[in-house]
Design an enzyme around this catalytic site. Sequence first.
Site, short mmCIF file in Angstrom:
data_model
loop_
_atom_site.label_atom_id
_atom_site.label_comp_id
_atom_site.label_asym_id
_atom_site.label_seq_id
_atom_site.Cartn_x
_atom_site.Cartn_y
_atom_site.Cartn_z
N LYS A 237 0.84 -1.19 0.00
CA LYS A 237 0.00 0.00 0.00
C LYS A 237 0.88 1.25 0.00
CE LYS A 237 -3.76 2.15 2.67
NZ LYS A 237 -4.63 2.00 3.85
N SER B 282 -9.25 3.27 3.09
CA SER B 282 -8.20 3.82 2.27
C SER B 282 -7.42 2.76 1.49
CB SER B 282 -7.24 4.64 3.14
OG SER B 282 -6.58 3.80 4.09
N SER C 115 -10.13 0.89 7.22
CA SER C 115 -9.54 0.95 5.88
C SER C 115 -9.17 -0.39 5.27
CB SER C 115 -8.30 1.86 5.90
OG SER C 115 -8.69 3.20 6.07
#
Length: 483
Positions: free
Chosen positions: A70, A146, A170
Amino acid sequence: MKDGIELANELREKKISFQELLTEIERKVKKKNPTLNALVSFDPAQAQVAYEKVARQQKSPLSGVLFPLKMLGQEKKGWSATSGSRLFKDHLAANDSTYVQQAEKIGLIPLGQTNAPEFGFKNITDPVLYGTARNPWNPDYSPGGSSGGAAAVVASGIFPLAGASDGGGSIRIPASFCGLIGLKPSRGTMPVGPYAFRGWQGASIDFGLTLSMRDTEALFYGMRGIHSGAPYQSAPAEWKKHPEKKRLKIAVCIDSPIGSKISEEARLAVRNAVAFLANEGHELIEINYPVNGRELIHSYYQMNGAETAAMIASIENDLNRSIRQDELEPISWTLLQYGKKLSAATYIHSLQLWDQAAVTMEELFQEIDLFLSPTTAFSAPKITADLQNYQIRTQMEHIIEFSEKQSLEVVSSMFEESLQLTPYTQLANLTGQPAISLPTHLTKEGLPLGIQFMAARGREDLLFQVGHLFEQKQQFHLPEDKG
């Protein structure tokens, strides 16, 4: 779709070569990523060298599996490290994060970086720096955030699992929106550092998004560990083995913790899960939501504001200049200005509320094994959904003019539409308990929607047990790899 363990076994048994696996991923990236915008960095050149090193190491269940990171905190030395922000568009990581070091230690091979919103503040993924990520189930919809890019690369079949992180949902929100398994582990179980150790005062934690319960378990037990300098650490009692319980006592609450509307699909997802669990012999009881959700979410915003102010102050010190409003996205700017106005007393009080909620939840888990709710109140929003109106955006633009109290009202209004989509996930972040989203429901429109289980700290084993039950009884609705 094949999960990570299946691919690792095929590599180990030489049913497929690593080069064949890498070539297939490159093909899928070229075919699918232009639509999904899930990967924002992809360079397979070093992967073969990394695999040759892994192949010589002691084997682990996920050894040799390619693993995207990520673009937020999961840093690999020399790779781009932007946190989804234009401020860092040319920034490169100086070191491997401890999380990435551990991932490599268990044989995962980092490849590519996934799209994430600026500093991870959103439950959708549409950073100005990279553009909007899209949902593989239907590209008109968001994959969430996210960890939206991470969810999209897994749900599309490009990778079997991906690095993700969760500071308020997230991992679990994209899991719900994309039909994946999303575990947020107990606070203090995952590697932190080498620089940022507290992670939103313990609310944020790294893990991953997966397609199978066995991958979820392998990733958890492979990554789990304690750094001697980490401020949050699991108690030794949380590491012990527990005998499997044949009859679980599960509390159920569908009502929103903030009193907002819940879709009929989310209610149906939980009702179906309750019926399934009861049929399997487990005890289900309905309860009211155990904490004051609105009070807690305000304390969460206070933490967000304070952490943003501290982060930007550090950046300004490094740059030796002030950050301009046009260099940050409106949400980040609004949180920054609010954080500057927060008193130390207000901030400490917000963390005390977290501690009180943690005690309430641990007391609840003395009486029950699991707490079941929807993961999200609705399925994924459309890409075109406007989650802030003109009036709120105007207030955000002029946030500097407001008092501390008024600024909290602006921040609350700024997030309200988003929060109503996802009101359930923040609790586990603030209290430190583990929670998992399971892909058990499809809406009439053919979009996935997850259910969430929480457990006491250190009782991931109960989450794994209930997850395996749904999986083994073919209750999951996983994405299909369309080539």
